[in-house]
Design an enzyme around this catalytic site. Structure first.
Site, PDB file in Angstrom:
ATOM      1  N   ASP A  88      -1.051 -24.803  -4.074  1.00 28.46           N
ATOM      2  CA  ASP A  88      -2.225 -24.107  -3.545  1.00 28.46           C
ATOM      3  C   ASP A  88      -1.926 -23.362  -2.259  1.00 28.46           C
ATOM      4  O   ASP A  88      -0.989 -23.694  -1.516  1.00 28.46           O
ATOM      5  CB  ASP A  88      -3.385 -25.082  -3.318  1.00 28.46           C
ATOM      6  CG  ASP A  88      -3.060 -26.185  -2.304  1.00 28.46           C
ATOM      7  OD1 ASP A  88      -1.914 -26.699  -2.331  1.00 28.46           O
ATOM      8  OD2 ASP A  88      -3.939 -26.544  -1.504  1.00 28.46           O
ATOM      9  N   GLU A 182      -2.889 -29.525  -1.769  1.00 22.97           N
ATOM     10  CA  GLU A 182      -2.385 -30.106  -0.522  1.00 22.97           C
ATOM     11  C   GLU A 182      -3.260 -29.717   0.658  1.00 22.97           C
ATOM     12  O   GLU A 182      -3.478 -30.519   1.580  1.00 22.97           O
ATOM     13  CB  GLU A 182      -0.942 -29.641  -0.278  1.00 22.97           C
ATOM     14  CG  GLU A 182      -0.241 -30.316   0.897  1.00 22.97           C
ATOM     15  CD  GLU A 182      -0.403 -29.582   2.228  1.00 22.97           C
ATOM     16  OE1 GLU A 182       0.035 -30.117   3.264  1.00 22.97           O
ATOM     17  OE2 GLU A 182      -0.973 -28.465   2.216  1.00 22.97           O
TER      18      GLU A 182
END
Length: 417
Positions: A88, A182
């Site tokens: 991400d 994350e």
């Protein structure tokens, strides 16, 4: 291969990955929190299959794991090591669509977006001056670059594919993991099946400029305080109403205003009231607790419980509940004599590559913070980028190449242990 061809390969791979919008969404309750992370994970899976990786697995939470199998002869063995990077990019209210490009930096200011008149001014970002004459990856002024962490993904993938398809370089088992979400509390890595990542130690590539080494991160907790008051019409509120918003105010007022993110730095800790919502009946307070020191971290959590209890006693008709979740731990708390070789090898690799280490105590955490708490010591090193989470994020290709070379060197060093 020449240095330029390696940089071209890294830039091409990065541009391919960064073109996939994979911004995480903190408001989502699923893992992963965005479809783009699935798209990127499936692309990586396909590339690993084509390259000949083994034990490739994409979980129902978008955790991709794979193995580059050992090619050591006979009974020769080396410790299994791992690399963990995240799929991400961060949501900081910029465009989720990254339109990165490579420029030849000739010095001075850089126009990122002529139509929107967005400039990276050397006076505001003097760090760029040291890269005059180099090629640099930059944004189009509407989004982050996403080097956090697609530069890490790129370096690991490029190294893995070259090991699998290129000239034979002796190496032990190398495990790869690519995890979602994350940026929003390490949600993805916490769903990882660690049996698919059986390593003695691992590394993340989730730090910034050339030379950064991180084995000290915060201990982190997320706190939610819920307050239920008593509503009443103003005509008969006296003695009846309990305003939950004012109860929340009483709780917040007991925290030290000097112990906040804006008043601390380095290894200084903080309690951050970062959300408050309320109405006539209920109120909610969101708090982040951060401390490098484990004892201080536990004290802060208990202090919050004690403050809530005292305020609850002052408002006996209100209902006050406290929920505290440990999000991640300090990497260095997991360091032992046996696994400290991971950090030692980072420093040795930098010496071999002519890189001056910059040891940091990170005011944040990485996927390695969670992995380390699970018993897999996972220090962190640089991607080569500057200005994470900003339209002014940039990545010099020379530094990018050094991050890639770190991956290769760490793999070779494991054989030499």
């Amino acid at each position: 291969m020449t240095a330029k061809s390696i940089q071209d390969a890294l830039a091409e791979r990065f541009l391919r990955y960064s073109a996939i919008s994979s911004q995480s969404d903190a408001s989502s309750t699923t893992v992963p929190t965005s479809e783009g992370q699935w798209k990127l994970a499936r692309l990586l899976k396909s590339e690993l299959e084509e390259a000949g990786a083994e034990a490739i697995h994409l979980s129902d939470t978008c955790v991709l794991t794979a193995k580059v199998p050992s090619n050591l002869p006979g009974n020769a063995v080396a410790p299994a090591i791992g690399f963990c990077t995240h799929l991400d990019t961060v949501d900081v209210n910029l465009s989720p669509d990254v339109k990165a490009r490579v420029i030849e930096y000739g010095g001075g200011d850089v126009c990122l977006n002529e139509a929107n008149d967005v400039w990276m001014r050397e006076s505001e970002h003097p760090e760029i001056a040291r890269y005059k004459g180099e090629r640099i990856l930059v944004t189009d002024g509407t989004s982050v670059l996403g080097a956090d962490d697609k530069a890490g993904v790129t370096s690991v993938m490029e190294a893995a594919v070259r090991l699998l398809q290129g000239p034979t370089v002796p190496h032990g088992d190398v495990y790869l993991s690519f995890v979602p979400d994350e940026e929003i509390g390490l949600r993805g890595v916490r769903t990882m099946d660690l049996a698919r990542f059986p390593v003695e130690y691992a590394f993340t590539l989730d730090s910034c400029e050339l030379g950064e080494v991180v084995e000290s991160t915060f201990n982190a907790a997320s706190v939610r305080i819920d307050i239920v008051g008593v509503s009443a019409h103003p005509m008969n509120s006296k003695g009846n109403m309990v305003n939950p918003i004012l109860v929340a105010h009483d709780i917040i007022a007991q925290f030290d205003r000097r112990e906040t993110p804006e008043c601390t730095e380095g290894r200084e800790s903080y309690i951050w009231v970062n959300a408050i919502e309320g109405n006539q009946t209920t109120a909610h307070i969101g708090i982040a607790v951060r401390d490098h020191d484990r004892a201080g971290y536990e004290e802060k959590k208990q202090r919050i419980r004690d403050i809530a209890a005292r305020v609850s006693q002052a408002h006996p008709r209100a209902k006050v509940t406290v929920d505290i979740e440990d999000v991640y731990g300090n990497i260095e708390d997991a360091k032992t004599e046996a696994n400290s070789v991971a950090t030692d090898n980072i420093v040795k690799a930098m010496a071999q590559l002519g890189i001056e280490p910059i040891h940091l105590s990170m005011r944040g955490g990485t996927d390695g913070s969670w992995l380390s708490r699970q018993g897999i010591f996972t220090p962190n090193f640089f991607t080569g980028a500057h200005n994470f989470h900003s339209v002014f994020e940039f990545l010099p290709l020379n530094a990018f190449e050094k991050s890639f070379e770190m991956v290769n060197t760490l793999i070779r060093q494991a054989v030499q242990q």
